[in-house]
Enzyme design. Structure first.
Site, PDB file in Angstrom:
ATOM      1  N   SER A 113      -4.414 -44.812 -31.528  1.00  0.00           N
ATOM      2  CA  SER A 113      -5.496 -44.625 -30.552  1.00  0.00           C
ATOM      3  C   SER A 113      -6.368 -45.859 -30.398  1.00  0.00           C
ATOM      4  O   SER A 113      -7.492 -45.776 -29.915  1.00  0.00           O
ATOM      5  CB  SER A 113      -6.364 -43.425 -30.952  1.00  0.00           C
ATOM      6  OG  SER A 113      -5.635 -42.218 -30.872  1.00  0.00           O
ATOM      7  N   HIS A 176      -8.060 -42.158 -40.810  1.00  0.00           N
ATOM      8  CA  HIS A 176      -7.459 -41.316 -39.780  1.00  0.00           C
ATOM      9  C   HIS A 176      -7.815 -39.852 -40.012  1.00  0.00           C
ATOM     10  O   HIS A 176      -7.381 -38.978 -39.255  1.00  0.00           O
ATOM     11  CB  HIS A 176      -5.937 -41.461 -39.787  1.00  0.00           C
ATOM     12  CG  HIS A 176      -5.435 -42.739 -39.185  1.00  0.00           C
ATOM     13  ND1 HIS A 176      -5.940 -43.267 -38.020  1.00  0.00           N
ATOM     14  CD2 HIS A 176      -4.454 -43.604 -39.598  1.00  0.00           C
ATOM     15  CE1 HIS A 176      -5.306 -44.389 -37.731  1.00  0.00           C
ATOM     16  NE2 HIS A 176      -4.410 -44.615 -38.673  1.00  0.00           N
TER      17      HIS A 176
END
Length: 360
Positions: A113, A176
């Site tokens: 991302s 994450h």
């Protein structure tokens, strides 16, 4: 990944940045920002000692296979089996992630991302006093961004998280993990830790993950995103946790959009600098320091560095440095997914985000 532009190799470069608001005296000179992780600590020299005391908890977690990677479901989220013990250890005890009184900054994201780009930008912004972005010997010209900003998930898994204690303040780290799986004082905002979250169009993140996994089974990967069973999923819950925290306490959590960062990196960089307490001075603006940071962290420059063409990251699972770099554009999903697939995933996310104020 990032914006375009040729890097300028002028020596020195730029005006001195405004000093950060505070330090806790663990070795970093006032106002000089974080130290590149690989320069400050040697994690590979620490023996692998996974937190086996959590084996029973991990064994009780539901399991599934995701593109030849075993996943475990921990409190509703799918994490790598190899990281599961570390995830439990980090959440329950904090270990090397126990927040310091002031100065810690934690970057957060779902995989694929914009993590690598955010690491480069945040490090360049926060360390610009010690390392002017136009300097030929800048750490980002000799180290992979992941060697400048450690992924704490990867350190907790082999029991190497104590290495984080060796870092001088302010520490710049990355995860994450969803907000709810972080140590309690980080998750509830009672610590001084600031969080910068980057959110990307999940269609592009999906295709980037597909490439990262060597273009294996796009349809199966797509279904796992839609069902909430992919690595890091359900992606909508992961995104919403940080979104809601940013709305509730914007001074603690900064929510960035990857597409806006692509469209106007200079504005987002200024926002990031302000958030961490290191706003650009008028002299820095006049000297073009913001532009120098954009150029230093551009896709073209980062991909051209030897450190990003060679080597690998990981203990139990290794990924080559060059696998972290691809096109980094917005809308690339249309070359690999049908419009119907895009509409279906968008509809799922719209339904999940309904009432939150977050739009895709």
């Amino acid at each position: 990944m990032g914006s375009t532009g040729e890097v300028m190799l002028a020596s020195g470069g730029g005006a001195a940045p405004a000093p950060a608001t505070s330090r806790d005296g663990r070795g970093a000179a006032a106002g000089l920002g974080p130290v590149a992780f690989k320069d400050a600590a040697d994690a590979d020299a620490i023996p692998v000692r996974p937190p086996t005391e959590h084996d029973a908890a991990v064994s009780a977690m539901p399991a599934r296979v995701f593109h030849n990677l075993k996943l475990r479901q921990h409190q509703g989220y799918w994490v790598l089996d190899a990281w599961a013990r570390g995830a439990v250890a980090m959440q329950r005890g904090g270990g090397g992630l126990v927040p310091r009184a002031d100065g810690d900054v934690l970057l957060a994201s779902l995989p694929k991302s914009g993590t690598t780009w955010l690491k480069a930008l945040a490090f360049a912004v926060m360390a610009r006093a010690a390392h002017p972005p136009a300097s030929p010997d800048h750490p980002l010209r000799r180290l992979n961004p992941h060697d400048c900003v450690p992924l704490v998930d990867r350190l907790f898994a082999p029991g190497r998280d104590a290495v984080l204690d060796e870092l001088p303040s302010p520490r710049l780290m990355c995860t994450h993990m969803p907000l709810s799986l972080l140590p309690a004082t980080v998750a509830d905002g009672s610590s001084g830790c600031k969080i910068i979250y980057i959110c990307r169009d999940q269609k592009d993140a999906l295709v980037s993950m597909w490439h990262f996994l060597k273009r294996n089974g796009l349809q199966n990967l797509y279904e796992s995103f839609c069902e909430g069973t992919c690595f890091g999923g359900p992606v909508w819950n992961h995104i919403l946790e940080y979104w809601r925290a940013s709305k509730a306490n914007p001074s603690r959590v900064l929510f960035l959009r990857y597409e806006r960062l692509l469209q106007d990196p200079t504005d987002s960089i200024r926002e990031l600098a302000e958030f961490v307490g290191q706003p650009f001075t008028s002299s820095e603006e006049e000297a073009g320091v913001v532009t120098e940071i954009v150029e230093l962290c551009s896709m073209e420059n980062l991909m051209s560095q030897k450190a990003n063409k060679e080597g690998a990251q990981g203990v139990f699972i290794k990924f080559s440095h060059d696998s972290y770099f691809r096109k980094g554009v917005a809308g690339g999903w249309t070359s690999h997914m049908t419009p119907e697939m895009g509409r279906r995933l968008d509809a799922i996310l719209r339904d999940k985000f309904d009432g939150s104020g977050l739009t895709i």
